[in-house]
Design an enzyme around this catalytic site. Structure first.
Site, short mmCIF file in Angstrom:
data_model
loop_
_atom_site.label_atom_id
_atom_site.label_comp_id
_atom_site.label_asym_id
_atom_site.label_seq_id
_atom_site.Cartn_x
_atom_site.Cartn_y
_atom_site.Cartn_z
NE ARG A 54 -9.81 -7.81 -6.65
CZ ARG A 54 -9.88 -8.93 -7.48
NH1 ARG A 54 -10.98 -9.69 -7.42
NH2 ARG A 54 -8.58 -9.39 -8.21
CB THR A 55 -15.44 -3.67 -2.11
OG1 THR A 55 -14.87 -4.60 -1.62
CG2 THR A 55 -16.84 -3.71 -1.23
CE LYS A 83 -12.62 21.21 -1.87
NZ LYS A 83 -13.90 21.07 -2.81
NE ARG A 104 -12.68 -0.88 1.98
CZ ARG A 104 -12.55 -2.31 1.53
NH1 ARG A 104 -13.68 -3.08 1.65
NH2 ARG A 104 -11.35 -2.92 1.59
CG HIS A 132 -15.97 -6.09 4.05
ND1 HIS A 132 -17.05 -5.65 3.27
CD2 HIS A 132 -15.10 -6.88 2.82
CE1 HIS A 132 -16.78 -5.65 1.90
NE2 HIS A 132 -15.88 -6.08 1.81
#
Ligand code: ZN
Lengths: 307, 153
Positions: A54-55, A83, A104, A132
């Site tokens: 969603r974000t 890696k 995020r 957030h």
């Protein structure tokens, strides 16, 4: 007026009331059709070290709508972290490829760390249980759109108030606008005492309640509903009993009064009955859609496309 | 025979007195003194001010910076600090709680960028009265626990 150009957006703690106003006003202008090319010629990196569809879609829609280009990854499997490259080195590399980055990450403080090594503005799209900020911006924008003001509103905040980062940030922001608040939760998931004592220090009036009906006498403008997660309860039966009392339906709305607007950061599970969706009280889908203009405004501001 | 000097006097350097027993070793650690110069520690002296006893730390030929003596305030706010030059006290320093602490405190949050992503520890004073600090990264508030304090990075 504080300038946003070049600024990192990491935490609500860095924001003043003027900053919040600026974002809300510019978001409104975006929704009215202005600033449509504020990211023209700009490239934005969208780095999702943990999946959040969603974000991510909301940000990517915002970027494309403003005429910008977007690249990045949607889950950590695609990043070079697998890696063994350090997070800081990944950021140092990507900073040379873009005009701003959206990050995020499941680790708390990842956004702050990224902002220290990046030379372009960093927008925190969620760092673990910490912050957030764009969720709060879209919440404020939605409240302002609905009521025409942010000052002196009566707001009920309901659900998991102990662990929910969304409700902590919203409480922090609404306190800046002198809201009258009621915190509705089961006793085991009350608002942390540190936040409550901050409110007392700021002279904000609040109360706690077990059910939304307990706040019926307040004439709430907003009831902000959040999910109560099953994992917070050791006993599934206890969860079932608690969750049952936290389900909003048309009866709840009758009790709270017709003026009340129901918000939810989504996704919902069963905290709000579907019968509520069709009422004029339900504004949670508008709220979700408002994430796009709020993020458009923010991206425009930090890249200098909106002044 | 009574010993006159329980901890030898120094001619030049820094004397830290009234450290609550047994925190002198912790002070040595957070100042990162372990590998440099000469210092003497006295542990467990009687003290009117500190009923459980006091420690004394004398650091020779080194005048601690204010940023260093402020760190002492984190674990021993009662400590007194005298700077010695040519055998005399040249400065009595009042220690105060630092506004920021870099590198000497571990964030207790295991999911913090300082513990997971190599960010350098950085705390800002949250509340002077309760001596609590907020982590610059995960934003959690924590009290000063000697176990969380370590040598500078
Ligand atoms: Zn931390």
């Amino acid at each position: 007026m504080s300038s946003f150009k070049g600024r990192d957006i990491i935490s609500l703690r860095d924001m003043t009331i003027d900053d919040l106003w600026t974002i809300v006003m510019r978001a409104q202008e975006v929704k009215e059709g202005k600033h449509g090319d504020c990211l023209k010629g700009k490239t934005i990196a969208s780095l999702f070290f943990e999946p959040s569809t969603r974000t991510r879609l909301s940000f990517e829609s915002a970027i494309v709508k403003c005429g910008g280009n977007v690249f990045g990854f949607a889950d950590p499997g695609a990043s070079s972290q697998k890696k063994g490259e350090s997070f800081s080195d990944s950021i140092r590399t990507v900073t040379g490829y873009c005009d701003a980055m959206v990050i995020r990450h499941p680790v708390e403080g990842a956004g702050r760390l990224a902002s220290e090594v990046a030379t372009v503005p960093v927008i925190n799209a969620g760092d673990g249980a910490n912050q957030h900020p764009t969720q709060t911006f879209l919440d404020l924008f939605t409240i302002h759109e609905e009521f025409g003001r942010l000052k002196n509103l009566k707001i009920g905040i309901m659900g998991d108030l102990k662990y929910g980062r969304t409700v902590h940030s919203l409480t922090h922001a609404m306190a800046m606008f002198d809201a009258e608040m009621v915190f509705i939760s089961p006793p085991s998931l009350r608002m942390p005492s540190a936040i409550l004592s901050d409110l007392t220090e700021q002279g904000i009036s609040y109360r706690t309640a077990d059910t939304p009906e307990d706040a019926a006498d307040m004439g709430l403008d907003v009831l902000y509903v959040t999910r109560i997660q099953k994992e917070r309860f050791g006993d599934p039966l206890e969860y079932k009993n608690v969750a049952h009392g936290y389900r909003i339906n048309c009866n709840t709305i009758s009790a709270l009064g017709d003026q009340v607007r129901i918000m939810h950061p989504l996704p919902r599970v069963d905290e709000i009955a579907e019968e509520v969706d069709a009422t004029p009280n339900a504004i949670y889908f508008t709220q979700a859609h408002n994430g796009v203009p709020a993020r458009q405004a923010l991206l425009g501001l930090v890249t200098g496309g909106i002044s | 025979m009574e010993r006159v000097y329980k901890v030898y006097a120094i001619n030049n350097g820094t004397v830290i007195d009234h450290i609550p027993t047994p925190l002198a070793l912790k002070v040595v650690e957070i100042l990162g003194l372990g590998n440099e110069g000469v210092f003497t520690i006295g542990v467990g002296f009687q003290s009117k001010r500190l009923p459980k006893g006091k420690d004394i730390l004398k650091i020779e030929n080194r005048v601690l910076l204010e940023s260093e003596t402020d760190k002492i305030a984190l674990i021993a706010p009662e400590a007194t600090i005298n700077i010695i030059s040519n055998g005399k006290v040249s400065e009595k320093r009042i220690i105060s709680v630092p506004e920021r602490i870099f590198g000497v405190m571990h964030c207790p949050n295991p999911n913090c960028a300082t513990n997971k992503l190599g960010a350098h520890s950085n705390f800002a004073l949250e509340d002077k009265e309760t001596m609590t600090y907020r982590c610059e990264y995960c934003e959690r508030v924590t009290g000063i626990v000697p176990e969380n304090l370590t040598a500078p990075e």
